[in-house]
Design a protein around this motif. Sequence first.
Motif, PDB file in Angstrom:
ATOM      1  N   ASP A 126       6.447  -2.604  -3.953  1.00 14.59           N
ATOM      2  CA  ASP A 126       5.294  -1.782  -4.338  1.00 14.59           C
ATOM      3  C   ASP A 126       4.130  -2.662  -4.812  1.00 14.59           C
ATOM      4  O   ASP A 126       3.502  -2.401  -5.847  1.00 14.59           O
ATOM      5  CB  ASP A 126       5.675  -0.783  -5.434  1.00 14.59           C
ATOM      6  N   LYS A 128       0.405  -4.406  -4.834  1.00 14.74           N
ATOM      7  CA  LYS A 128      -0.956  -3.934  -4.584  1.00 14.74           C
ATOM      8  C   LYS A 128      -1.925  -5.095  -4.739  1.00 14.74           C
ATOM      9  O   LYS A 128      -1.766  -5.950  -5.619  1.00 14.74           O
ATOM     10  CB  LYS A 128      -1.342  -2.817  -5.550  1.00 14.74           C
ATOM     11  N   GLU A 140      -8.244  -0.960  -2.221  1.00 13.48           N
ATOM     12  CA  GLU A 140      -6.906  -1.202  -2.757  1.00 13.48           C
ATOM     13  C   GLU A 140      -5.931  -1.217  -1.590  1.00 13.48           C
ATOM     14  O   GLU A 140      -5.782  -0.219  -0.883  1.00 13.48           O
ATOM     15  CB  GLU A 140      -6.523  -0.131  -3.772  1.00 13.48           C
ATOM     16  N   SER A 142      -2.032  -1.732  -0.236  1.00 12.67           N
ATOM     17  CA  SER A 142      -0.651  -1.575  -0.716  1.00 12.67           C
ATOM     18  C   SER A 142       0.325  -2.196   0.277  1.00 12.67           C
ATOM     19  O   SER A 142       0.130  -2.145   1.495  1.00 12.67           O
ATOM     20  CB  SER A 142      -0.319  -0.091  -0.906  1.00 12.67           C
ATOM     21  N   TYR A 143       1.396  -2.792  -0.288  1.00 14.95           N
ATOM     22  CA  TYR A 143       2.437  -3.417   0.526  1.00 14.95           C
ATOM     23  C   TYR A 143       3.801  -3.032  -0.052  1.00 14.95           C
ATOM     24  O   TYR A 143       4.037  -3.189  -1.255  1.00 14.95           O
ATOM     25  CB  TYR A 143       2.270  -4.944   0.530  1.00 14.95           C
TER      26      TYR A 143
END
Length: 224
Positions: A126, A128, A140, A142-143
């Motif tokens: 999670d 960022k 932003e 996210s990964y």
Amino acid sequence: MSILPSTQTKTEALQQPGNPAAFAPSTALGQKDFLLLLTTQMMNQDPTQPMDPTAFVSDLTQMSQLEATAQLNQSVMAMTAGFQNLQVMQASSMIGKNVVAKGEVFSHQAGEASTIRLNTSEPLKDAKLVITNGSGVVRELSYPSLARGDTSISWDGKNAAGLDMTSGEYQLVAYGYNAEGDIKSVNSYVGTSVRSVSVEPDGSMMLTLATGERVKMDAVREIS
């Protein structure tokens, strides 16, 4: 015509101030002076209570060690000064070079993608990457996960609404959660150029980047 100076000239010459320091004895006590003192002491010793030869050898050894230590200190200081000068000369060649260095500020060119390198010492989930500028949050990203080590991230230069951002400086904040659920910050490495180089009082080299950030030499990962 007489070539001898007049009485007045002789008097004036005698009254001229001299340089006392040129004739002052040396205040440093060397090994030669130490041996002279010991020899004088032996010549004037009490025959009924002669000097202990062991003490003589011990004193002479300590004097030799002291002189050797002083010479070693001077050599080390000279080597240190030479090494720092060499560091400055080597670092000066980096001015104007493109580098990838640890930092939270990077320069973005409008219409181009910006590559950012993230580094973490443990796997994170999670994750960022928050990109901001003077007006607030721009984007932003996210990964689901970040593997331990380096991960290259590409930002297309668009904001959350899909509009191209203008050229300028942007800030980075990256974080994620480890296996225990604790939040962990992520180091970011960005591409920039070197503006100037300076030497700190402790001898370390500091680079001033084009973004205005100052980082240590060991923060640089690549030079091109």
